[in-house]
Motif scaffolding. Structure first.
Motif: not given
Lengths: 509, 530
Positions: A407, A410-415, A417-418
């Motif tokens: 999470v 994802f907040v930092y950058t969705p990339w 997390a992806a």
């Protein structure tokens, strides 16, 4: 009266270690082991008592502060915040567990069981010191001093290549430590320029502004040392070699406790002392962390040697922790803090169970096993639970932390997390595939007649698995302790969480 | 004003030097007049008593500086400007005298060689001849080693206190000549020992030549021998720069040779290996202290104003010394040679501290300076290395000391105590925390970094990492390798060598855990006067 609780906590095991050292050697005697376990249980009791007495919102507690070397600005200064406390707890919980699990592992080693347990106790005391130090100089002293017990534990007790592995471990760590020394000295030089004179107290150093380039150089020095310790790609190569050769107990202490110093140090020193440099370095470190996550997982899938496989899973997990630290938001940091504790539990369980299995079969290669669940169902069952916790199955402790880290990413950058999420799938592959190859299928030749776990072994594992399950459903006590310290870190770094930019009213429209 | 004016000598202030010199002269007389059987006892007792008396008077002189207070006195220039007895000089004196006392104990060790000292029975007898055999069957021993050593010590005391170039040169020669002789006096492996003495003498004489030539050039520049006058000339920039820089370079050669810095280090391994181990211990510890004391004074006091000109050269020398010392140590197979290369590397670390020169205005009062860092490192290193060489003397087989590393395999099984202590000392040399090696390294690196020499510090930490490897290699060898053949054996030494080992090891531990008192003291008194 002001009782120096933390000093007691770190001295108790060291005294135990000295007692063992000076007592006469009597081959085959169980007395040294009993004394050792008594000291470690006492330490555990004291540690738990401190945790109970800890006030979750109260910042650094149980503090002690005495000037040590005035000219250097060094203090004997101890104290724990939420992060320190959880890691101290992890240390004092794992030590008796390792002792019970490794009851007979030290008998055939270089200095016999007496030496084995003495080194473990020394290591416990020094590790408590590392996590409780609130002075950089003191931290450095403990940081380097922990290498000596580990070196002798690996080199004196373990597989055929143990001496080589121990030297490799020591040289990697020393090299990192010496690079850090340059930065530690840099802190002295910078603080000596101020009106207050030289100081190594974290609380005072955090208020200094080092200037951009100096701060960045010092950050790099600290970070290299902690990246080697953690270990991150590309300086992780010592870990698989070491765990391959060390006894399972040593591996537990090394991976579950000592390697945490790396991630602990990143938060305590890199982030809190050099916030500007940390933000500057974040993109590069996030990339390195993601590489660690994926590389560790892929290497784990490819490993045929069980301890090496677990070491690679740790490289992957440490990637997650570092990712959580450097995404610089409260979800990531809470997740990283929690992950440090949970990873300690689940990896310890994995190392110990596979260690029991390896000592029965006499081989560490996955290809030598098959059908263990038919002859040793308890072993297989516990192995599955530990393995599932390592792959972060919901309901088991590591899941909560991994979720928080993702999470945060994802907040930092969705990339970010992806790229991190696929590792959860890879984790399922390396754990379940290992389970499938070792536990299921026809019973292999060497596995026939393998004894199941005995009472001692089960009782060593029980507390770990119990904690894994309880914290999986109810992580609140731990998070209550961790969150205030995360908030403190966030404020030191000068960060606040991004606010949602879609308001309720807009949604209603 | 006519007539002869007697020079004014402050006898009490210089009494430590006079006592040691007096004992040395007395020792020569003892050789002439005391019967052979009693010489050993008389010489040893006299040397120890003399050194203790010198320590007592040094402490008394030192306490006059009031070192406990926050602003101690600077000290005084004595003997018509020949000697500067200030904080650093007095600290070097105390350290040198303590080291000399320990060295006397090593020299006097008789149990290891079965009742005789480890020095040649009759140095004049050619190796392998009948005369040598006779000397050895008669149990002859050279008790001249004690007066020789006392002469060397008196030179060492003068060296860091010398306040003009001539005194410095005289001190250099007085300390060197007896050492050349002592190196050639080993009882066993005499050819190796004599070769070492010859090498040391030839190269040493050569480097003294450089030193004298440097003196001539600097004198030509400044028109005076005194450091104060030279300093004035340097800061006034009178005269030709060529003379000054040439002089600085040549004098540096002489001093760097004594220190064993690259590229003037090539004698170190051969001499350390060939000399009797007790002499090696003495040389490794004391010569370094004396020579660094002199180097500091010459460059800080006389040439300090000119430091932007010579610092780059010293940066390069320091870097080369650390790198060459640690890298060459990797391949050594003899423990004495290994310690020799490690001493070269350590000379580099100390030189790093030497680079921490800053003008007094830049240094906040009571903080770490280059001088205090270097002196602290010297203290820690000298005591550690003394104990390490003392330990080398107790690992023996029938042919004497076994210095080949291959024969040290499995020492941990044979004698856990000896191997454990040696491992501890090696860890100290590697700079592991909680040993004096770490606090020492910290002090010199911090001094250098404070003065902006961070590139050298980075090289230094990398060199330390390389150095750690060969120290660890020896530990592995002792504890985790199986013994070859019979394996090493440990002869238990008499209380003399034993106490040197205990004192050196204890100091290594104490200065690692609670260095505060000593380093604070050095922070207060580490100021030169001129």
């Amino acid at each position: 009266m002001n009782v120096p609780w933390l000093t007691l906590l770190l001295l108790l095991p060291i005294i135990g270690s000295l007692v063992l050292t000076i007592m006469p050697a009597r081959p085959g005697s169980a007395l040294p082991k009993q004394i050792a376990i008594a000291f470690s249980v006492l330490t555990l009791a004291l540690g738990v008592a401190l945790a109970v007495g800890y006030d979750a919102g109260g910042g650094y507690q149980f503090t002690e502060n005495t000037t040590w070397i005035k000219l250097f600005g060094a203090h004997y200064s101890l104290g724990v915040d939420g992060m320190g406390l959880t890691l101290v707890l992890l240390t004092v919980i794992l030590t008796p567990v390792v002792m019970v699990a490794s009851w007979n592992d030290g008998d055939t080693g270089r200095w016999g069981a007496k030496g084995f347990f003495a080194w473990i106790l020394a290591l416990e005391g020094l590790s408590v010191g590392v996590f409780a130090a609130t002075d950089v100089f003191l931290f450095y002293v403990f940081f380097e001093a922990t290498l000596i017990p580990v070196y002798f534990l690996v080199a004196g007790y373990g597989g055929p290549n143990r001496v080589r592995a121990a030297v490799k471990f020591l040289l990697f760590s020393l090299a990192g430590g010496l690079v850090m020394l340059a930065s530690v000295i840099g802190l002295y030089v910078e603080s000596a320029k101020t009106s207050g004179g030289p100081t190594y107290l974290i609380s005072e150093l955090a208020d200094l502004d080092f200037g951009t380039s100096v701060g960045r150089w010092m950050f790099v020095g600290f970070f290299i040392a902690f990246a080697i310790k953690a270990p991150m790609f590309p300086v992780h190569t010592w870990l698989p070699d070491t765990t391959e050769s060390a006894t399972p107990g040593t591996s537990v202490l090394l991976v579950s406790v000592l390697d945490k110093i790396g991630t602990f140090g990143m938060i305590r020193f890199c982030l809190e002392l050099f916030p500007e440099a940390s933000r500057w370095a974040t993109p590069a470190i996030v990339v390195l962390a993601i590489i660690s996550i994926l590389y560790g997982a892929i290497m784990a899938i490819g490993s045929n040697n069980i301890p090496r496989l677990i070491a690679y899973t740790s490289v992957s997990h440490f990637g997650f922790i570092v990712l959580g630290i450097f995404v610089m938001n409260s979800q990531g940091l809470s997740g990283a803090n929690l992950y440090m504790f949970n990873h300690g539990l689940s990896t310890a369980a994995l190392f110990l169970i596979t260690g029991f299995m390896i000592s029965r079969r006499g081989s560490a290669l996955i290809s030598d096993y098959g059908g263990v669940e038919k002859v040793a169902p308890v072993l297989a069952g516990l192995f599955l639970v530990a393995g599932l916790s390592s792959l972060s199955l919901p309901g088991l402790a590591p899941f909560v932390s991994e979720l928080l880290v993702i999470v945060g990413a994802f907040v930092y950058t969705p990339w970010a997390a992806a790229f991190a999420v696929p590792a959860t799938v890879l984790a399922a592959i390396y754990i379940l595939w290992m389970y499938q190859r070792t536990m299921t299928g026809p019973v292999r030749e060497g596995v026939i007649g393998m004894r199941d776990l005995n009472v001692r072994e089960v009782s060593a594992l029980a507390p770990l698995l119990l904690l894994i399950i309880v914290l999986g459903f109810f992580p609140k006590p731990l998070l209550d302790v961790i969150n205030p310290s995360v908030e403190h870190t966030m404020s030191e770094v000068g960060l606040s969480d991004p606010q949602p930019n879609v308001t309720e009213a807009e949604v209603a429209k | 004003m006519n007539g002869f004016q007697a020079p004014k000598i402050e006898y009490f202030t210089v009494s430590p030097i006079l006592i040691v010199l007096g004992v040395a002269v007395l020792g020569v007389l003892i050789e002439a007049f005391v019967p052979r059987a009693r010489r050993y006892v008389v010489q040893v007792v006299l040397a120890m008593a003399g050194l203790i008396a010198a320590i007592v008077t040094s402490v008394m002189v030192f306490s006059r500086l009031n070192p406990g207070s926050d602003s101690p006195k600077g000290g005084s220039i004595v003997a018509e400007g020949a000697l500067a007895v200030d904080g650093p000089a007095l600290f070097c004196w105390l350290l040198l005298l303590v080291l000399a006392l320990l060295a006397v104990m090593l020299f006097a060790e008789r149990r290891l060689e079965g009742g005789v000292t480890s020095f040649a029975g009759q140095a004049a007898a050619l190796p392998g001849t009948e005369a040598e055999r006779q000397a050895s069957t008669q149990g002859l021993e050279h008790t001249e080693v004690f007066p020789l050593m006392m002469f060397a010590v008196s030179g060492m005391l003068m060296f860091p206190a010398a306040n003009d170039m001539l005194t410095m040169f005289v001190a250099l020669e007085v300390l060197s000549l007896p050492l050349y002789l002592l190196c050639g006096l080993a009882r066993r492996r005499r050819l190796l020992s004599q070769e070492a003495a010859m090498k040391y003498f030839l190269l040493g004489a050569f480097s003294s030549g450089f030193f004298v030539y440097g003196i001539a050039l600097v004198y030509g520049y400044a028109g005076s021998m005194g450091f104060a006058q030279i300093a004035e000339a340097v800061s006034g920039q009178t005269g030709s720069d060529g003379l000054l820089l040439g002089g600085i370079a040549l004098m540096a050669v002489g001093l760097l040779f004594k220190i064993g810095a690259v590229p003037f280090h090539s004698w170190t391994p051969d001499v350390y290996q060939g000399a009797p181990t007790a002499v090696t211990a003495f040389m490794a510890a004391s010569t370094k202290v004396a020579a660094f004391g002199a180097l500091l004074r010459l460059f800080y006091v006389a040439f300090g104003a000119n430091r932007n000109e010579w610092l780059p050269m010293m940066w390069i020398v320091a870097i080369l010394t650390m790198v060459v010392g640690s890298v060459l140590a990797l391949t050594q197979t003899d423990v004495k040679r290994l310690l020799a290369y490690s001493s070269i590397a350590h000379a580099g670390f100390i030189l790093t501290g030497f680079l921490g020169i800053r003008s007094l205005a830049e240094v906040p009062g009571g903080s770490l300076t280059g001088v205090s860092g270097v002196l602290f490192y010297l203290t820690t290193y000298a005591l550690t290395t003394m104990a390490a060489f003392a330990l080398v003397t107790v690992v023996r087989d029938s042919a004497g000391e076994t210095t080949a590393l291959a024969r040290w395999q499995g020492l941990g099984k044979e004698s856990p105590l000896v191997a454990g202590t040696f491992a501890f000392l090696l860890l100290a040399m590697a700079g592991i925390p909680l040993t004096s090696g770490f606090t020492g390294k910290w002090a010199v690196f911090a001094a250098a970094q404070s003065a902006g020499a961070w590139p050298v510090v980075i090289v230094a930490v990398l060199a330390s990492a390389v150095a750690a490897y060969f120290y660890v290699k020896v530990i592995v060898l002792m504890f985790f390798s199986e013994p070859v053949g019979e394996g090493p054996s440990v002869t238990s030494p008499s209380i003399l060598t034993g106490s040197v080992i205990v004192i050196g090891t204890a100091a290594t531990l104490v200065l690692g855990v609670v260095p505060g008192a000593l380093i604070d003291l050095l922070g207060r008194v580490g100021v030169f006067i001129r």
